[in-house]
Structures are given as C-alpha cells and as structure tokens.
Design an enzyme around this catalytic site. Sequence first.
Site, PDB file in Angstrom:
ATOM      1  N   ASN A  83       0.820  -1.198   0.000  1.00 20.92           N
ATOM      2  CA  ASN A  83       0.000   0.000   0.000  1.00 20.92           C
ATOM      3  C   ASN A  83       0.866   1.264   0.000  1.00 20.92           C
ATOM      4  OD1 ASN A  83      -2.362   1.620   0.194  1.00 20.92           O
ATOM      5  ND2 ASN A  83      -3.367   0.019   1.395  1.00 20.92           N
ATOM      6  N   HIS A 113      23.569   0.256  11.577  1.00 20.00           N
ATOM      7  CA  HIS A 113      24.873   0.841  11.888  1.00 20.00           C
ATOM      8  C   HIS A 113      25.445   0.170  13.131  1.00 20.00           C
ATOM      9  CE1 HIS A 113      24.181   4.135   9.031  1.00 20.00           C
ATOM     10  NE2 HIS A 113      22.920   4.046   9.430  1.00 20.00           N
ATOM     11  N   GLY A 140      -0.437  -2.108   8.655  1.00 18.40           N
ATOM     12  CA  GLY A 140       0.030  -0.742   8.434  1.00 18.40           C
ATOM     13  C   GLY A 140       1.004  -0.267   9.495  1.00 18.40           C
ATOM     14  N   ALA A 158      -0.625  -4.181  12.983  1.00 20.18           N
ATOM     15  CA  ALA A 158      -0.299  -2.799  12.637  1.00 20.18           C
ATOM     16  C   ALA A 158       0.571  -2.172  13.717  1.00 20.18           C
ATOM     17  CB  ALA A 158      -1.578  -1.983  12.452  1.00 20.18           C
ATOM     18  N   LYS A 178       5.903  -9.826  19.197  1.00 10.96           N
ATOM     19  CA  LYS A 178       5.973 -11.185  19.749  1.00 10.96           C
ATOM     20  C   LYS A 178       4.726 -11.942  19.325  1.00 10.96           C
ATOM     21  CE  LYS A 178       3.936  -9.809  24.074  1.00 10.96           C
ATOM     22  NZ  LYS A 178       4.091  -9.485  25.443  1.00 10.96           N
ATOM     23  N   ARG A 181      -0.801 -15.356  19.188  1.00  4.90           N
ATOM     24  CA  ARG A 181      -1.546 -16.617  19.140  1.00  4.90           C
ATOM     25  C   ARG A 181      -1.308 -17.321  17.813  1.00  4.90           C
ATOM     26  NH1 ARG A 181      -6.430 -15.534  16.090  1.00  4.90           N
ATOM     27  NH2 ARG A 181      -6.867 -13.311  16.106  1.00  4.90           N
TER      28      ARG A 181
END
Length: 183
Positions: A83, A113, A140, A158, A178, A181
């Site tokens: 998108n 870096h 998003g 998101a 993380k 489920r």
Amino acid sequence: MKTELQKMLDGELYVASDQELVDMRDNARKHLSQYNQMMAEPLEKKNAILKQLLGKCSTIDIQPPFYCDYGKHIVAGENFFMNFNCIILDCAMVTIGNNVMCGPNVQIYTAYHPLAAEERIKGPELAKPITIGDNVWLGGGAIICPGVTIGSNTTIGAGSVVTKDIPAGVFAGGNPCKVIRLI
C-alpha cells in the site's frame, strides 16, 4: 579484494559513499521518481517501471509513493501488494514470498549501523537480509528490522516492530513484536 557492493551483500562493514553504490542508488531514484508520479496510470504501465527497478518481480501492485535504496536486491513473488508510502531499504537481499500484503507505511530495513559510537562515527554501515514467507500480511506501519525472517501464513499487527524472527502460522504484534496466538 571485495568491492563495497560485495561487502554490503555479504553482511560486512561497507562504505555507502562508494561510487558504485551511489550510482546504483541514483539509478533507483530516477526510476522511483518516475514511478511515484504515476498515481493514476494503469497497473501495466506502472509495473513496466517496477520491472526495471526490482531484481525480480511477478504479479505485483505497489501503490506510489514507494521508496527503496537499490531495488535490485528485492525479490517479490506472485500477488505482492504494498500500500501507499512504503519503504524497503534493500542494502541486503529482501525476499518476499507469494501472496504477501503490506498495509500503508510499512518499512522494511536491511540496513543498520554499528552500536558502538566510536565505530558508528567512522561511517561504514552493515546490512542483513530479510525473508518474508508466503501468504504474509504486514499491518500498516509495521517495521521489519535487519536480519528478520517471517514465516509463511503469518500476520503482523499494525504498528509492530519486528526485531526477531517470527514463526509460520501465527498472529504477532507489538513493540517488540511477539507471537500473540496461533492462526
């Protein structure tokens, strides 16, 4: 003796201001500038520019504006959708599977870096490849950090910041991202 491009792709410290790399980025920016002006153009016309820019692409739909460093280090599978306003810093390989969807403002960063300030201020950079499996949805604003692998059939929520590998078949989210489920 390795070129800076070879060092970059091998995950070694490299100098981004090397002329070969600068020329490659300038070439990508020319294609991106043209592409990002094509908001209302047919997909086939936009894809002609993307095929010049990207290392390998098939059935893809990337909504402009889109930004990347080189383009040539991005391999996208079938039915790839990205998108508006997404970024791929492809200083290392970015491998994207089939049927991958990205929400707006997704950022995929292979570049990083050195952590130690005395090393960082010398200028050389590093990059680690990123792999995104088949049938993945990146919500998003998700940020995918260097060296991460996301397994197939996974959804990333998101706004997530993915700093470590995420297995296949899960919903994962948060900062740091993380597993929440199984799907």
